[in-house]
Motif scaffolding. Structure first.
Motif, short mmCIF file in Angstrom:
data_model
loop_
_atom_site.label_atom_id
_atom_site.label_comp_id
_atom_site.label_asym_id
_atom_site.label_seq_id
_atom_site.Cartn_x
_atom_site.Cartn_y
_atom_site.Cartn_z
N TYR A 118 27.31 95.20 -24.55
CA TYR A 118 27.97 96.48 -24.35
C TYR A 118 29.13 96.37 -23.35
O TYR A 118 30.02 97.22 -23.36
N SER A 119 29.11 95.36 -22.50
CA SER A 119 30.17 95.21 -21.50
C SER A 119 31.37 94.44 -22.02
O SER A 119 32.50 94.69 -21.61
N LYS A 120 31.14 93.50 -22.94
CA LYS A 120 32.22 92.60 -23.37
C LYS A 120 32.73 92.91 -24.77
O LYS A 120 33.92 92.76 -25.04
N TYR A 121 31.84 93.34 -25.66
CA TYR A 121 32.27 93.55 -27.04
C TYR A 121 33.32 94.65 -27.18
O TYR A 121 34.26 94.50 -27.98
N PRO A 122 33.24 95.77 -26.46
CA PRO A 122 34.30 96.78 -26.61
C PRO A 122 35.67 96.33 -26.12
O PRO A 122 36.67 96.98 -26.45
N LEU A 123 35.77 95.24 -25.36
CA LEU A 123 37.05 94.79 -24.81
C LEU A 123 37.77 93.81 -25.72
O LEU A 123 38.82 93.28 -25.34
N PHE A 154 38.00 92.29 -14.60
CA PHE A 154 37.54 93.45 -13.83
C PHE A 154 36.81 94.45 -14.72
O PHE A 154 35.78 95.02 -14.32
N LEU A 155 37.30 94.68 -15.93
CA LEU A 155 36.64 95.63 -16.82
C LEU A 155 35.28 95.13 -17.27
O LEU A 155 34.38 95.94 -17.54
N VAL A 156 35.08 93.82 -17.33
CA VAL A 156 33.75 93.29 -17.65
C VAL A 156 32.77 93.59 -16.52
O VAL A 156 31.63 94.01 -16.75
N ARG A 157 33.21 93.38 -15.28
CA ARG A 157 32.33 93.70 -14.14
C ARG A 157 32.06 95.20 -14.06
O ARG A 157 30.92 95.61 -13.77
N MET A 158 33.07 96.00 -14.31
CA MET A 158 32.87 97.44 -14.28
C MET A 158 31.93 97.90 -15.38
O MET A 158 31.06 98.77 -15.17
N GLY A 159 32.04 97.30 -16.57
CA GLY A 159 31.12 97.64 -17.65
C GLY A 159 29.70 97.20 -17.37
O GLY A 159 28.74 97.92 -17.71
N ARG A 160 29.53 96.05 -16.75
CA ARG A 160 28.18 95.60 -16.41
C ARG A 160 27.53 96.55 -15.41
O ARG A 160 26.35 96.89 -15.53
N GLU A 161 28.29 97.02 -14.43
CA GLU A 161 27.75 97.99 -13.46
C GLU A 161 27.48 99.34 -14.14
O GLU A 161 26.48 100.00 -13.83
N GLU A 167 26.49 104.08 -13.42
CA GLU A 167 27.77 104.53 -12.89
C GLU A 167 28.48 103.36 -12.22
O GLU A 167 27.83 102.43 -11.72
N ALA A 168 29.80 103.43 -12.22
CA ALA A 168 30.64 102.43 -11.56
C ALA A 168 31.66 103.16 -10.70
O ALA A 168 32.16 104.23 -11.09
N TRP A 169 31.99 102.57 -9.55
CA TRP A 169 32.89 103.20 -8.58
C TRP A 169 34.05 102.24 -8.28
O TRP A 169 34.00 101.46 -7.34
N PRO A 170 35.12 102.25 -9.10
CA PRO A 170 36.30 101.42 -8.79
C PRO A 170 37.17 102.07 -7.73
O PRO A 170 37.55 103.24 -7.83
N LEU A 171 37.51 101.31 -6.71
CA LEU A 171 38.37 101.75 -5.61
C LEU A 171 39.65 100.93 -5.65
O LEU A 171 39.61 99.70 -5.56
N GLY A 172 40.79 101.62 -5.77
CA GLY A 172 42.08 100.94 -5.83
C GLY A 172 42.82 100.99 -4.51
O GLY A 172 42.68 101.94 -3.73
N ILE A 414 37.28 103.74 -20.72
CA ILE A 414 38.13 102.71 -20.12
C ILE A 414 39.60 103.08 -20.25
O ILE A 414 40.40 102.91 -19.30
N ALA A 415 39.98 103.59 -21.42
CA ALA A 415 41.38 103.98 -21.62
C ALA A 415 41.78 105.12 -20.68
O ALA A 415 42.91 105.14 -20.17
N SER A 416 40.87 106.05 -20.43
CA SER A 416 41.17 107.14 -19.49
C SER A 416 41.34 106.60 -18.07
O SER A 416 42.23 107.05 -17.33
#
Length: 725
Positions: A118-123, A154-161, A167-172, A414-416
């Protein structure tokens, strides 16, 4: 007996005398020694003591149950008794749940594989697309390249979390000087708190500082790290306590949550649906471990001694304590040795008490739990391993659609997230949307509704519309791709306008790149073919062999006419038009002659003989019919079709070309507020947080990028001035 149940205490006086009487009673049995009679008497006394304690029913000295309590008919009783976390509004239970889910991802092979899918296949097929190729290159380098934010990892790590903890909390971290994102990292959900606001659409986010940063602020060691941190973020000193919560801008910190509970501000792990099944699997594993442990280290029961009939005498053989100790020592030595042998007589009997049973076949139970875990992710065994004999794929149609929907929703999430990050960069770099008319670009404008902070009045403001590339993925379809491609080709043959790019979307082929390669290959093949024909012509001519007519026409030199220059190619004679035979052009010739150009004045006045312009009377106004204004009323105004102000899209030269004006507007309309460092007090008195931090007017993590919203101050006059320059 009734008195004992009523609570009277038993009387143990004279217990030794009763034992003596029992000993004398049982010792009178023929063929019984004094030791056997003593053992029988001790068992009899033990039964009497058990009965005196109140266990009087159910058999000879066994326990009895007078009444049984009824289990409460509460739906949550099972969850409370088994210590399963189910109160999602309790932070302690949520932390326990997230920790258990992370352990499952690391240790459970099936859960880890499903989360990775679920974390890698959508990418797959991650790329960007925009009507301007230079913007596509700019954002691809910034977000997808390794030197940029590296969203491929980064999106793989965010998807795994996201799929593990819910929930995932990305801080930019945004660079105010360059107008781009410096970095993006994931925060631990345990260090974030969400406070819903009754007035705002989005809740407020508060975080705890990492422990290493707290220690740095408290100890101020190393000194250079402390000075660098305080210089950049002096407001962090007000939140160095253990329980201090620091507000963070929603632009910098975003929440990606799995919305399992509509009224809960936090995300719920998807694995919670399989919590009971996973706990049952742990219990089955514990049962198998205990059985295997008994098989590996069995409990051996050894009996020494012989009766009088076995010995053929009137006295049995009862081993002494020394005999038992010697036999135990011999058994231990035999079990510890490599070559095990014990030589005894017939009065020794040994058998395994625990370890006789075999491991039961729990395949059906484990398969049932495995199916439930897969169903949590919408998967099934036939989808992953194929259908076996007697099974069909028809039952997996609903699961396939469910998985497709879940993965598509995650792609939209992810697109949003990417769009929110890219819009910040687009406003900093002034990447405005445009439309092309007659080879020129015109900026598109949009209207927004804003409320004045001082007066509270709302107004509609016009501002340039931003342009960013779209983030595209591979279409999430678990159907047979060969059948899908055949379906597209059938539609194409039936006349449905399906482009080649659409048919090749799920194929790892870059359509534009393949077109360029095909063009280069066609050119190379044509050149190679003509070179081969020329080589054949030269070889035939050198050997005096007959030359085909096509080679002679292409490669033999030809004499030019006498009146033609050697450097100019031959031109075909001009055709004389025939009146009445040639078609008449729909557009007459509008090009002015040389006489018209010499007679036309430079300022647009009326031409006079001799080239002197006739002055225009100012009182007469413009010489045009009245209906021109009515026809021009619905035409686009200049404010909404402003030529593109910057040469960024027309003449791309650098990465940070247009950020200076946005920085100047931010300094003018939203100046920086200097925050003092928290003073050090000896009595540990609480220092109030400055008002600038509370109102989110301080630079740093509270406010976010200062240039946001500044494009509304780019006026039409500014753009027109740039056009004139």
């Amino acid at each position: 007996m009734a008195s004992q149940r009523g609570g009277a205490q038993p009387n143990y006086d004279g217990e030794q005398s009763r034992i003596d009487r029992l000993f004398r009673r049982f010792s009178s049995r023929p063929g019984e020694s004094g030791e056997e009679a003593e053992m029988r008497a001790n068992r009899r006394v033990g039964r009497r003591k058990t009965a005196a304690a109140g266990f009087t029913g159910g058999g000879a000295g066994g326990p009895s149950v007078d009444f049984a309590t009824v289990r409460p008919r509460d739906p949550l009783f099972y969850w409370r008794q088994n210590n399963l976390p189910f109160q999602f509004d309790d932070p302690a239970q949520m932390q326990k749940m997230r920790a258990y889910c992370r352990l499952l991802y690391i240790s459970h092979p099936l859960v880890g594989s499903c989360v990775d899918i679920y974390s890698k296949y959508p990418l797959l097929g991650l790329k960007m697309s925009c009507k301007d190729e230079r913007l596509t290159e700019f954002y691809t380098d910034h977000f997808l390249s390794e030197d940029g934010l590296d969203y491929q990892k980064f999106l793989v790590r965010m998807g795994r979390e996201y799929w593990t903890t819910g929930e995932a909390w990305p801080l930019g971290t945004f660079n105010e000087d360059l107008g781009v994102w410096d970095d993006e990292e994931l925060l631990n959900p345990d260090d974030v708190e969400v406070q819903p606001s009754p007035f705002l659409r989005e809740p407020r986010f508060l975080i705890r500082l990492p422990q290493s940063m707290k220690e740095l602020i408290r100890t101020r060691q190393p000194a250079w790290e402390y000075e660098k941190l305080i210089t950049a973020y002096p407001e962090l000193t007000y939140y160095s306590d253990d329980n201090a919560l620091m507000p963070v801008s929603n632009i910098l910190l975003r929440q990606m949550k799995f919305e399992a509970d509509t009224f809960n501000p936090r995300g719920i792990p998807l694995l919670y649906r399989a919590m009971r099944s996973l706990m049952q699997e742990e219990m089955l594993n514990a049962a198998v471990d205990s059985i295997a442990d008994r098989l590996y280290t069995p409990l051996i029961h050894a009996k020494l001694g012989a009766s009088a009939s076995d010995l053929g005498t009137n006295v049995p053989w009862i081993p002494t304590m020394d005999d038992l100790a010697d036999f135990e020592e011999a058994v231990d030595a035999a079990l510890a040795g490599d070559f095990r042998i014990i030589m005894t007589h017939f009065a020794v009997q040994m058998e395994s008490v625990l370890g006789k049973e075999d491991i039961p076949d729990l395949t059906g139970d484990f398969d049932r739990i495995e199916g439930r875990v897969l169903q949590t992710f919408g998967l099934s065994k036939t989808m992953l391993a194929g259908a076996s004999s007697g099974e069909t794929y028809a039952a997996d149609a609903l699961n396939r659609d469910l998985v497709t929907q879940m993965l598509t929703n995650y792609q939209n999430l992810i697109a949003s997230h990417y769009r929110q990050r890219a819009l910040v960069v687009a406003e900093a770099q002034e990447h405005f949307d445009y439309e092309e008319r007659n080879g020129k670009r015109y900026v598109k404008m949009e209207e927004i509704y804003e409320i004045d902070e001082e007066t509270g009045e709302g107004r509609i403001v016009e501002q340039p519309k931003l342009l960013i590339p779209d983030l595209q993925f591979k279409t999430m379809s678990l159907q047979d791709e060969a059948a899908q491609n055949e379906f597209f080709e059938a539609l194409r043959e039936a006349g449905v306008p399906i482009s080649m790019k659409t048919r090749l979307h799920n194929v790892n082929i870059d359509f534009d790149e393949e077109i360029e390669k095909s063009r280069d290959e066609a050119v190379d093949l044509a050149v190679a073919e003509q070179e081969s024909r020329k080589a054949i012509y030269v070889a035939l001519k050198d050997k005096g062999l007959p030359i085909p007519q096509d080679l002679r026409a292409d490669f033999e030199p030809r004499a030019l006419p006498e009146d033609q220059d050697m450097m100019q190619p031959p031109t075909a004679p001009l055709r004389i038009p025939i009146l009445g035979m040639d078609p008449i052009s729909s557009q007459p010739t509008l090009a002015p002659t040389m006489q018209d150009l010499t007679a036309m004045p430079a300022d647009g006045g009326v031409a006079q003989p001799g080239g002197v312009p006739e002055p225009v009377d100012a009182d007469q106004g413009e010489q045009r019919p009245d209906e021109s204004d009515e026809q021009r009323e619905d035409m686009p105004k200049q404010s909404s079709l402003i030529p593109y102000p910057r040469p960024r899209l027309d003449d791309y030269t650098g990465l940070f070309q247009n950020h200076e004006r946005m920085k100047a507007l931010a300094d003018e309309h939203q100046p920086k507020v200097k925050v003092p460092v928290k003073p050090v007090t000896e009595d540990d008195a609480e220092t109030p947080v400055p008002e600038a931090i509370e109102r989110k007017k301080a630079v740093g993590l509270y406010q976010g990028p200062r240039h946001l919203g500044m494009r509304r101050h780019i006026t039409e006059a500014d753009i027109n001035m740039e056009l004139q320059v």
